[in-house]
Each structure stands twice: as structure tokens, then as C-alpha cells.
Design a protein around this motif. Structure first.
Motif, PDB file in Angstrom:
ATOM      1  N   GLU A 146       0.840  -1.203   0.000  1.00 17.79           N
ATOM      2  CA  GLU A 146       0.000   0.000   0.000  1.00 17.79           C
ATOM      3  C   GLU A 146       0.874   1.253   0.000  1.00 17.79           C
ATOM      4  O   GLU A 146       0.642   2.195  -0.772  1.00 17.79           O
ATOM      5  N   GLN A 147       1.893   1.280   0.854  1.00 19.64           N
ATOM      6  CA  GLN A 147       2.796   2.436   0.920  1.00 19.64           C
ATOM      7  C   GLN A 147       3.559   2.608  -0.390  1.00 19.64           C
ATOM      8  O   GLN A 147       3.798   3.737  -0.838  1.00 19.64           O
ATOM      9  N   CYS A 181       2.492   1.783  -3.417  1.00 15.91           N
ATOM     10  CA  CYS A 181       1.574   2.355  -4.410  1.00 15.91           C
ATOM     11  C   CYS A 181       1.455   3.857  -4.229  1.00 15.91           C
ATOM     12  O   CYS A 181       1.488   4.625  -5.209  1.00 15.91           O
ATOM     13  N   ARG A 182       1.344   4.300  -2.999  1.00 14.59           N
ATOM     14  CA  ARG A 182       1.230   5.734  -2.733  1.00 14.59           C
ATOM     15  C   ARG A 182       2.532   6.453  -3.064  1.00 14.59           C
ATOM     16  O   ARG A 182       2.517   7.619  -3.486  1.00 14.59           O
ATOM     17  N   LEU A 185      -6.773  -3.668  -2.167  1.00 18.24           N
ATOM     18  CA  LEU A 185      -5.655  -2.787  -2.526  1.00 18.24           C
ATOM     19  C   LEU A 185      -5.699  -2.420  -4.009  1.00 18.24           C
ATOM     20  O   LEU A 185      -5.410  -1.274  -4.384  1.00 18.24           O
ATOM     21  N   ALA A 234      -5.749   1.355  -5.288  1.00 14.13           N
ATOM     22  CA  ALA A 234      -4.693   1.856  -6.166  1.00 14.13           C
ATOM     23  C   ALA A 234      -5.269   2.439  -7.445  1.00 14.13           C
ATOM     24  O   ALA A 234      -4.753   3.430  -7.978  1.00 14.13           O
TER      25      ALA A 234
END
Length: 434
Positions: free
Chosen positions: A266-267, A269-270, A293, A297
Motif C-alpha cells: 500500500e505504501q 503504491c502511494r 488494494l 490503487a
């Protein structure tokens, strides 16, 4: 396809897996290497959708056995949420909390008895599938260890425990209440001390196993499969880009592995918001978390530069890795197991000469710093991940070459050919011991 030729007694290995043997690269490398060295190798895996019950691959046999499920009606008490650790107790109070605690105690006690029965039935099913037995039963993780011990009692041979993770400190086990983790660790200690030998995947794990289980584990790293720096990998990497429709001028940021909580996907992707012009490939299996997720995204401003792809077979991993400009492993320090891990993908990247961005955690950081093959980051901070990725992608050509040469040199040091020698020495030692 015909079965492999039988091998004289003393060189019969059975790998017991708690997975369907689809993306288990460590077991695949091990089975293939020993089969090429004229061992009779049987991989006993779990059944899975659309998977054959029996097949021959790379000179070894794969047998898939359904895991018995006695007392299937027994409900599993809920665990705390994987992402937040919240057991949900704030939503109940008084008598409700007492009832919930009583249900959990009774439920988990019954589960423990259920698993002891299950492991015995599992061992019986494996014995039927592999009637010739084995000289070495190798258990992948704690779940299959009592099965291996049961097979040794039934059919003879020796047991090697492959403690790939700090099991009680990993995944769902790490979320058990303290008393239950203590009891589970005591059970693992008894099983491990009953085995004939223990192996593990890195030095930090070996130190913890010595303290918690009282066993001396031989380290068998998940090193890159030969040949390191395969000269044909560049052509296959170009073909992979063409197949994916990614131009050669577009940097590829690769995450390869299970898409699950605690892996930092997740981190990552950000973080792509601060890595302009690059494409992120998330390659790996997952369940509900992966689906959630993917949806999140897709809503990001950079969602068109993030692609989720299914898991790949172990023999395809080198080509996927070689196609990347940087391989990212932003594992979060959610458990002791994660803090000390040295994931297989780290060694895959080294073997392909691909620079890495890895979490600044004790397990991975020591290797990255020592080899100079990449950059460390704070996995909880997307900005830190982005800065580390840009440091690699924006490096001048001479620095890029230095990253590649450092990775390849490290890959040769950790090469699988050295690791398999260490494992065979363990087999030799336990086979000749009284």
C-alpha cells in the motif's frame, strides 16, 4: 510423463509442504537441484483448484494430498485485525466480554486437539501416497513438522525442520493472545528438538531459534539460482517488456511476492506519486486484501501507472526480475519475523544484477549495506520509499553500473549452488548419526 528412476536407499527425500507448490521457489530450487544430483525427490503438497494430483517436473515428482479436516464444524475464534491489531473488544463489555473470552479459550483448546488429530491423519494420507517412505523427511514450517515426525515413526528415516520463518512471531500466529503464543512456542520447541536437524534462512533467524527452541540451525539462504548474471537474461527481459507493452524508456519498479498485510505494498503504491514516469508492477498472489488494494490503487492519481499481475511460477521469476530497473521490498516491521526477514526476492534481484530498495530493518539492511547493491528506506513512509527509488532510477550511468556489479557480486556469494552444498551436508550428518 514417466516417473523418475528410483534411487538407492540413502538418497530419498520427501519435501512436506503446507502449500499447493505453485509459487514456492525455495522448494522448487531445492527439489530441482537434488534431483539433478541423482536424489529421488518427492514434493508432497496440498491440493488446489485445477492442479493435478500427481505430476513430474524437472526430474522430481509432485504429489498433492488433501489436508484432512476433522471436526470441520468447529468455528475458529476471531483474531485481531491484521492491519490494526484491533481484537474488537472495545465493542463489547461486561458479560459479553466474559462470554467472548470463554468461547475463545474453549475454541482454541479444541482447535489444538483438532490439529493433533489432523496431523496424524495427514501423516497417514502421505504414507499412502509415498509408500516407499524416505531417508529424509523435510518439513516446510511448523505446520508440517508434526506430520514429518509422524511419518518418521511410521516409515523410518530422519526429519529435517526447515524453519523458514520465526513461525510463532509471524502472520496469524503473531496475532494470537500472549498465553496461546507461549503454548504454541512450547509445542514448536518440543517438535524441533525431536527433529534430527533444523535449517533456516538467515543468521538472525538462527540466533532466535537457538534462544527460543534450543536448537542449532544451519543457515541455508534463499540464494539466487544459477547461473547468476545469466547473459541471456537481457534478451528475455526485453521480450518481457514487449509482452507487457512497456517501452524500453519507461522505468519499471517491481514488487514481486505475496500481496498481504505488512508487506508495504500500500505504501509503495502511494509512493509512486513521487516517482514520475515509472510503472509499478505488483506481481504476486493474494486474497481479499489484494482485491481491496487493487481497487484503492486504481483510485490514486497515478493509478494508470500501477499494474497488478498474478503470481508467477518459480522458474519465471528470473525473467520478471531482470526486466525491472529496481526491485522494491518495503516490508513493514509488524512482527519480529518481518524485522529479521531476508526475503527470497532480495536474492533474486542480486542474482539478476538489479538494484534493490529495501526496508531499513535488521535482516535486510545488513545485506544491502554490506553489498552496496541498493538503497534503504523507511517502509512506513511513502515519501522515504519514493526518495530511495528515485535515488536508484536517477543515478548516473556509472552509479547504475556500480549497483549492478555490486548486486551480481553479492549474488555469486549467496548463489544457490553454495546453499545446496550446506543442505546436503546436513543430510549427510543426520543420516550417519546414531
Amino acid at each position: 510423463m514417466s516417473e523418475p528412476e528410483p534411487t538407492p536407499a540413502g538418497r530419498r527425500l520427501v519435501l512436506l509442504l503446507n502449500n499447493p507448490f505453485v509459487a514456492d521457489s525455495r522448494s522448487w530450487k531445492l527439489a530441482r537441484s537434488l534431483a539433478e544430483a541423482d536424489w529421488t525427490v518427492t514434493v508432497v503438497a496440498r491440493t488446489g483448484p485445477d492442479l493435478p494430483a500427481r505430476e513430474v517436473r524437472d526430474r522430481f515428482t509432485v504429489v498433492r494430498v488433501a489436508q484432512p479436516r476433522p471436526l470441520a464444524w468447529l468455528r475458529t475464534p476471531p483474531l485481531p485485525d491484521a492491519a490494526t491489531g484491533d481484537p474488537g473488544r472495545h465493542r463489547v463489555s461486561g458479560p459479553q466480554r466474559v462470554r467472548a473470552a470463554t468461547t475463545a479459550i474453549v475454541g482454541r483448546s479444541l482447535q489444538a486437539l483438532r490439529y493433533l488429530r489432523l496431523s496424524g491423519q495427514w501423516a497417514a494420507a502421505v504414507a499412502d501416497a509415498v509408500p516407499a517412505g524416505a531417508d529424509i523427511w523435510q518439513a516446510e514450517g511448523m505446520i508440517t513438522l508434526p506430520v514429518a515426525l509422524g511419518l518418521r515413526k511410521r516409515l523410518g528415516g530422519r526429519v529435517v525442520y526447515d524453519a523458514r520463518d520465526l513461525q510463532v512471531e509471524s502472520s496469524r500466529f503473531a496475532r494470537l493472545p500472549g498465553p496461546w503464543r507461549w503454548l504454541l512456542s512450547r509445542r514448536e520447541r518440543a517438535w524441533a528438538r525431536s527433529a534430527d536437524a533444523t535449517i533456516t534462512t538467515n543468521e538472525p533467524y538462527a540466533e532466535v531459534l537457538a534462544q527460543t527452541l534450543g536448537v542449532r540451525a544451519t543457515v541455508v539462504y534463499n540464494g539466487p539460482f544459477a547461473p547468476v548474471g545469466d547473459p541471456g537474461s537481457a534478451a528475455r527481459a526485453a521480450a518481457m517488456r514487449e509482452r507487457l507493452g512497456i517501452p524500453s524508456a519507461t522505468p519499471i519498479v517491481l514488487y514481486l511476492g505475496s500481496v498481504a498485510p505488512g508487506r508495504g505494498v500500500e505504501q509503495l503504491c502511494r509512493a509512486m506519486a513521487d516517482v514520475p514516469a515509472a510503472t509499478l508492477l505488483v506481481v504476486g498472489p493474494g486474497g481479499a486484501f489484494r482485491e481491496t488494494l487493487m481497487a484503492a490503487a486504481a483510485q490514486l492519481p497515478v493509478g494508470d501507472r500501477i499494474r497488478f499481475l498474478p503470481g508467477v511460477a518459480p522458474e519465471q521469476i528470473p525473467d520478471w526480475t531482470a526486466a525491472a530497473d529496481v526491485a522494491v521490498m518495503p516490508i513493514l516491521p509488524t512482527t519480529l519475523n518481518h524485522r529479521l526477514t531476508t526475503p527470497t526476492r532480495l536474492f533474486d534481484a542480486l542474482g539478476a544484477g538489479v538494484p534493490v530498495v529495501a526496508s531499513d530493518l535488521p535482516g535486510m539492511a545488513a545485506i544491502v549495506r554490506t553489498t552496496g547493491a541498493g538503497v534503504l528506506c523507511d517502509p512506513a513512509d511513502p515519501g522515504s520509499i519514493a526518495r530511495a527509488v528515485r535515488e536508484v532510477l536517477d543515478a548516473p550511468p556509472e552509479r547504475r553500473r556500480a549497483y549492478r556489479e555490486a548486486a551480481l557480486a553479492a549474488g555469486r556469494g549467496y548463489a544457490w549452488e553454495h546453499q545446496i552444498e550446506a543442505l546436503v551436508e546436513v543430510f549427510r550428518r543426520v543420516s550417519t548419526a546414531r
